[in-house]
Design an enzyme around this catalytic site. Structure first.
Site, PDB file in Angstrom:
ATOM      1  N   CYS A  13       1.043  -1.278   0.180  1.00  0.00           N
ATOM      2  CA  CYS A  13       0.078   0.010   0.006  1.00  0.00           C
ATOM      3  C   CYS A  13       0.919   1.083  -0.080  1.00  0.00           C
ATOM      4  O   CYS A  13       1.724   1.504   0.960  1.00  0.00           O
ATOM      5  CB  CYS A  13      -0.874  -0.222   1.254  1.00  0.00           C
ATOM      6  SG  CYS A  13      -1.994   1.499   1.244  1.00  0.00           S
ATOM      7  N   GLY A  14       0.920   2.093  -1.202  1.00  0.00           N
ATOM      8  CA  GLY A  14       1.918   3.192  -1.307  1.00  0.00           C
ATOM      9  C   GLY A  14       1.500   4.161  -0.042  1.00  0.00           C
ATOM     10  O   GLY A  14       2.293   4.862   0.459  1.00  0.00           O
TER      11      GLY A  14
ATOM     12  N   CYS B  81      -3.352   6.812  -5.063  1.00  0.00           N
ATOM     13  CA  CYS B  81      -3.166   5.386  -4.904  1.00  0.00           C
ATOM     14  C   CYS B  81      -1.426   5.240  -5.318  1.00  0.00           C
ATOM     15  O   CYS B  81      -1.424   5.083  -6.599  1.00  0.00           O
ATOM     16  CB  CYS B  81      -4.108   4.476  -5.744  1.00  0.00           C
ATOM     17  SG  CYS B  81      -3.952   2.761  -5.134  1.00  0.00           S
TER      18      CYS B  81
END
Ligand code: PYC
Length: 318
Positions: free
Chosen positions: A94-95, A244
């Site tokens: 998850c960035g 995202c």
């Protein structure tokens, strides 16, 4: 007389990255043992899934929240291990969450500016906390696995998009005819959800039959400082408030495959809230290595209380 309550305390730090929240769990979580994080994620899923729901679902959280369980890394070169989760399950990487974790650990005095390696279930990511407070994440190798995959979406007709990996699986679409605007979030959500269901019905998957659980729509930027605008629908039907990180990585991998992005070229991805992730790629041994830079802000430092008498101690699950 005071009645001794049976409660479980969970220490957390909340943050948001470009509008998308992350809840870092520091202590009070399940004992997942040792070994590779991918194995510990499976233990989390099969034996302690209640904890995921208690931390991110209502009444303590919401469908938007991404949880990050801080773990001892198995790889001694790493400063921390993290397993990301959401309202319906688990994320590979998850960035925005990684940026939130780094800023939260720095807020607690556990990290200083510099380079820090973080282990995730899908590989090690290298992060740099800049003196400015920004964080750069060098993500896992990303790639496009299928180009121009067409499916019929009931109620909408035929659509086409690419399938790519950026730490999660994405279906990326340009031609959708929708306005990527906050006022149209419910139409965007309905459309993206219908696309996700159609991909599943047609058997379109990522590699090894992995579910494509993120749908990413693109449009020209609305803000003069970026290259593209996106809308990302996450697995539990919440839309990503940020641009995202893993989706931007998948996008850059597709652009590189098309000869539209050169190594080192800056790509500014604007999200639905007009916030921007700045990305670029490097090529090493034929692998596309994306990096993403943004900022996060700590919003709370607190204890979650799971009271044995609370009917919703494990979250409200539909
Ligand atoms: O930033 O990679 C990301 C992400 C995935 C799901 C929500 N945010």
């Amino acid at each position: 007389m005071q009645i001794a309550k049976r409660v479980q305390r969970v220490e957390v730090v909340d943050s948001h990255t470009a509008g998308e929240p992350t809840r870092l769990v520091l202590s009070g979580g399940p004992d997942l043992g040792n070994g590779p994080l991918a194995d510990r994620l499976e233990r989390f899923r099969t034996s302690h899934d209640y904890f995921r729901s208690a931390v991110v679902n209502e009444p303590r959280g919401s469908e938007v929240l991404v949880g990050a369980l801080l773990c001892e890394p198995a790889d001694p070169s790493c400063d921390a291990g993290v397993i990301f989760f959401n309202n319906v399950g688990y994320l590979g990487m998850c960035g925005h969450g990684t940026i939130g974790v780094v800023v939260s650990l720095a807020y607690l005095g556990k990290l200083q500016p510099g380079t820090h390696r973080i282990e995730t279930p899908v590989g090690v990511v290298s992060t740099r906390l800049h003196d400015s407070g920004k964080v750069t994440v060098e993500n896992v190798p990303s790639y496009r696995s299928q180009k121009c995959v067409a499916v019929n979406v009931p109620g909408y007709g035929r659509v086409s998009g690419d399938v790519a990996w950026g730490g999660n699986w994405f279906y990326l679409m340009e031609d959708h005819g929708l306005h990527l605007d906050l006022r149209h979030v419910s139409e965007l959500t309905d459309f993206a959800w219908a696309v996700k269901s159609a991909l599943a019905a047609y058997g379109v998957t990522g590699e090894n039959g992995s579910e494509i659980d993120h749908i990413e729509l693109f449009a020209p930027p609305q803000n003069g400082h970026s290259d593209s605008r996106n809308f990302v629908l996450c697995p539990g039907k919440a839309y990503d408030r940020s641009p995202c990180g893993t989706g931007t990585s998948a996008k850059m991998a597709c652009m590189y495959a098309e000869g539209q992005l050169a190594p080192g070229q800056i790509w500014r991805q604007e999200g639905i809230l007009d916030t921007i992730f700045e990305g670029s790629i490097q090529i090493e041994n034929g692998l596309i290595l994306p990096s993403i830079t943004s900022t996060a802000y700590v919003t709370a430092e607190s204890s979650l209380i799971l009271d044995a008498d609370d009917p919703f101690r494990l979250g409200i699950v539909p």
